[in-house]
Design a protein around this motif. Structure first.
Motif, PDB file in Angstrom:
ATOM      1  N   MET A 145       0.948  -1.135   0.540  1.00 50.27           N
ATOM      2  CA  MET A 145      -0.321  -0.132  -0.023  1.00 50.27           C
ATOM      3  C   MET A 145       0.751   1.918  -0.221  1.00 50.27           C
ATOM      4  O   MET A 145       0.736   2.452  -0.573  1.00 50.27           O
ATOM      5  N   HIS A 146       1.849   1.694   0.795  1.00 54.66           N
ATOM      6  CA  HIS A 146       2.260   2.538   0.878  1.00 54.66           C
ATOM      7  C   HIS A 146       3.663   2.831  -1.085  1.00 54.66           C
ATOM      8  O   HIS A 146       3.722   3.679  -0.703  1.00 54.66           O
ATOM      9  N   CYS A 147       3.784   1.933  -0.697  1.00 53.35           N
ATOM     10  CA  CYS A 147       4.875   1.858  -2.353  1.00 53.35           C
ATOM     11  C   CYS A 147       4.249   2.120  -3.270  1.00 53.35           C
ATOM     12  O   CYS A 147       4.071   3.451  -3.562  1.00 53.35           O
ATOM     13  N   ILE A 148       2.518   1.945  -3.352  1.00 53.65           N
ATOM     14  CA  ILE A 148       1.903   2.125  -4.508  1.00 53.65           C
ATOM     15  C   ILE A 148       1.390   3.877  -3.890  1.00 53.65           C
ATOM     16  O   ILE A 148       1.341   4.714  -5.768  1.00 53.65           O
ATOM     17  N   TRP A 173       4.243   5.891  -5.490  1.00 55.01           N
ATOM     18  CA  TRP A 173       4.579   5.935  -6.420  1.00 55.01           C
ATOM     19  C   TRP A 173       3.205   7.209  -7.515  1.00 55.01           C
ATOM     20  O   TRP A 173       3.506   7.322  -8.229  1.00 55.01           O
ATOM     21  N   ILE A 174       1.775   6.529  -7.046  1.00 54.75           N
ATOM     22  CA  ILE A 174       1.067   7.568  -7.276  1.00 54.75           C
ATOM     23  C   ILE A 174       0.976   8.901  -7.404  1.00 54.75           C
ATOM     24  O   ILE A 174       0.639   9.479  -8.139  1.00 54.75           O
ATOM     25  N   LYS A 175       1.472   9.489  -6.048  1.00 49.42           N
ATOM     26  CA  LYS A 175       1.573  10.891  -5.895  1.00 49.42           C
ATOM     27  C   LYS A 175       2.069  11.466  -6.985  1.00 49.42           C
ATOM     28  O   LYS A 175       2.143  13.052  -7.080  1.00 49.42           O
ATOM     29  N   GLN A 176       3.376  10.620  -7.447  1.00 47.16           N
ATOM     30  CA  GLN A 176       4.510  11.092  -8.024  1.00 47.16           C
ATOM     31  C   GLN A 176       4.109  11.663  -9.462  1.00 47.16           C
ATOM     32  O   GLN A 176       2.999  11.059 -10.299  1.00 47.16           O
ATOM     33  N   GLU A 177       4.243  12.808  -9.822  1.00 47.75           N
ATOM     34  CA  GLU A 177       4.184  13.549 -10.733  1.00 47.75           C
ATOM     35  C   GLU A 177       4.367  12.539 -11.806  1.00 47.75           C
ATOM     36  O   GLU A 177       3.891  12.256 -12.893  1.00 47.75           O
ATOM     37  N   SER A 178       5.308  12.151 -11.974  1.00 46.94           N
ATOM     38  CA  SER A 178       6.055  11.368 -13.780  1.00 46.94           C
ATOM     39  C   SER A 178       5.312   9.942 -13.290  1.00 46.94           C
ATOM     40  O   SER A 178       5.460   9.056 -14.731  1.00 46.94           O
ATOM     41  N   GLU A 234     -10.544   7.861  -5.352  1.00 50.43           N
ATOM     42  CA  GLU A 234     -10.207   7.930  -3.956  1.00 50.43           C
ATOM     43  C   GLU A 234      -8.214   8.029  -3.144  1.00 50.43           C
ATOM     44  O   GLU A 234      -8.543   6.873  -1.952  1.00 50.43           O
ATOM     45  N   ILE A 235      -7.398   8.285  -3.940  1.00 50.63           N
ATOM     46  CA  ILE A 235      -6.465   7.648  -3.507  1.00 50.63           C
ATOM     47  C   ILE A 235      -5.754   8.903  -2.146  1.00 50.63           C
ATOM     48  O   ILE A 235      -6.111  10.095  -2.292  1.00 50.63           O
ATOM     49  N   PRO A 236      -5.951   8.302  -0.766  1.00 48.58           N
ATOM     50  CA  PRO A 236      -5.808   9.307   0.541  1.00 48.58           C
ATOM     51  C   PRO A 236      -4.162   9.787   0.126  1.00 48.58           C
ATOM     52  O   PRO A 236      -3.390   9.157   0.426  1.00 48.58           O
ATOM     53  N   VAL A 237      -4.221  10.782   0.362  1.00 50.69           N
ATOM     54  CA  VAL A 237      -2.607  12.004   0.121  1.00 50.69           C
ATOM     55  C   VAL A 237      -2.706  12.375   1.983  1.00 50.69           C
ATOM     56  O   VAL A 237      -3.933  12.990   2.257  1.00 50.69           O
ATOM     57  N   GLN A 238      -1.988  11.880   2.406  1.00 57.14           N
ATOM     58  CA  GLN A 238      -1.382  12.388   3.842  1.00 57.14           C
ATOM     59  C   GLN A 238      -0.854  14.010   3.284  1.00 57.14           C
ATOM     60  O   GLN A 238      -0.054  14.025   2.655  1.00 57.14           O
ATOM     61  N   ALA A 239      -1.589  14.662   4.564  1.00 58.77           N
ATOM     62  CA  ALA A 239      -1.058  16.185   4.385  1.00 58.77           C
ATOM     63  C   ALA A 239       0.152  16.372   5.219  1.00 58.77           C
ATOM     64  O   ALA A 239       0.725  15.674   5.953  1.00 58.77           O
ATOM     65  N   ASP A 240       1.368  17.136   4.777  1.00 59.83           N
ATOM     66  CA  ASP A 240       2.711  16.388   5.061  1.00 59.83           C
ATOM     67  C   ASP A 240       3.370  17.991   5.717  1.00 59.83           C
ATOM     68  O   ASP A 240       1.682  18.819   5.930  1.00 59.83           O
TER      69      ASP A 240
END
Length: 101
Positions: free
Chosen positions: A58-61, A64-69, A95-101
């Motif tokens: 889960m963490h890897c994908i 990966w999905i968050k990267q623009e490339s 619905e990709i959960p994105v954590q706020a940095d």
């Protein structure tokens, strides 16, 4: 003759319901292990599968999905990555959960 059990030591193992030789296509770690982000395998390091049939930690994908490339493509086959409908808690493609940095 009566038998009394004084002590019981049980042993249990678990594994994901996938072929044994599969590894995460991103971190190349066995699925029974953990991704580089986690300390322990299991619910905190679950597996997510795409409709293309490739599975990832889960963490890897998510990274990966968050990267623009990545362009929203599977890192293995470069098809548009869409989540396989396995359970209600699995995020959908938009619905990709994105954590706020």
């Amino acid at each position: 003759m009566k038998v009394t059990i004084k002590e019981w030591n049980s042993v249990a193992t678990w594994q994901w319901d996938i072929p044994e030789d599969d590894v995460c296509g991103i971190c190349q770690a066995q699925f029974d292990g953990t991704c580089p982000t986690c300390k322990y395998p299991g619910d905190d390091c679950s597996l997510l599968s795409g409709k293309c049939g490739h599975s990832f930690h889960m963490h890897c994908i998510m990274e990966w999905i968050k990267q623009e490339s990545s362009k929203g493509q599977c890192p293995m086959c470069r098809q548009p990555f869409e989540w396989r409908d396995q359970a209600d808690e699995t995020p959908g493609p938009n619905e990709i959960p994105v954590q706020a940095d």
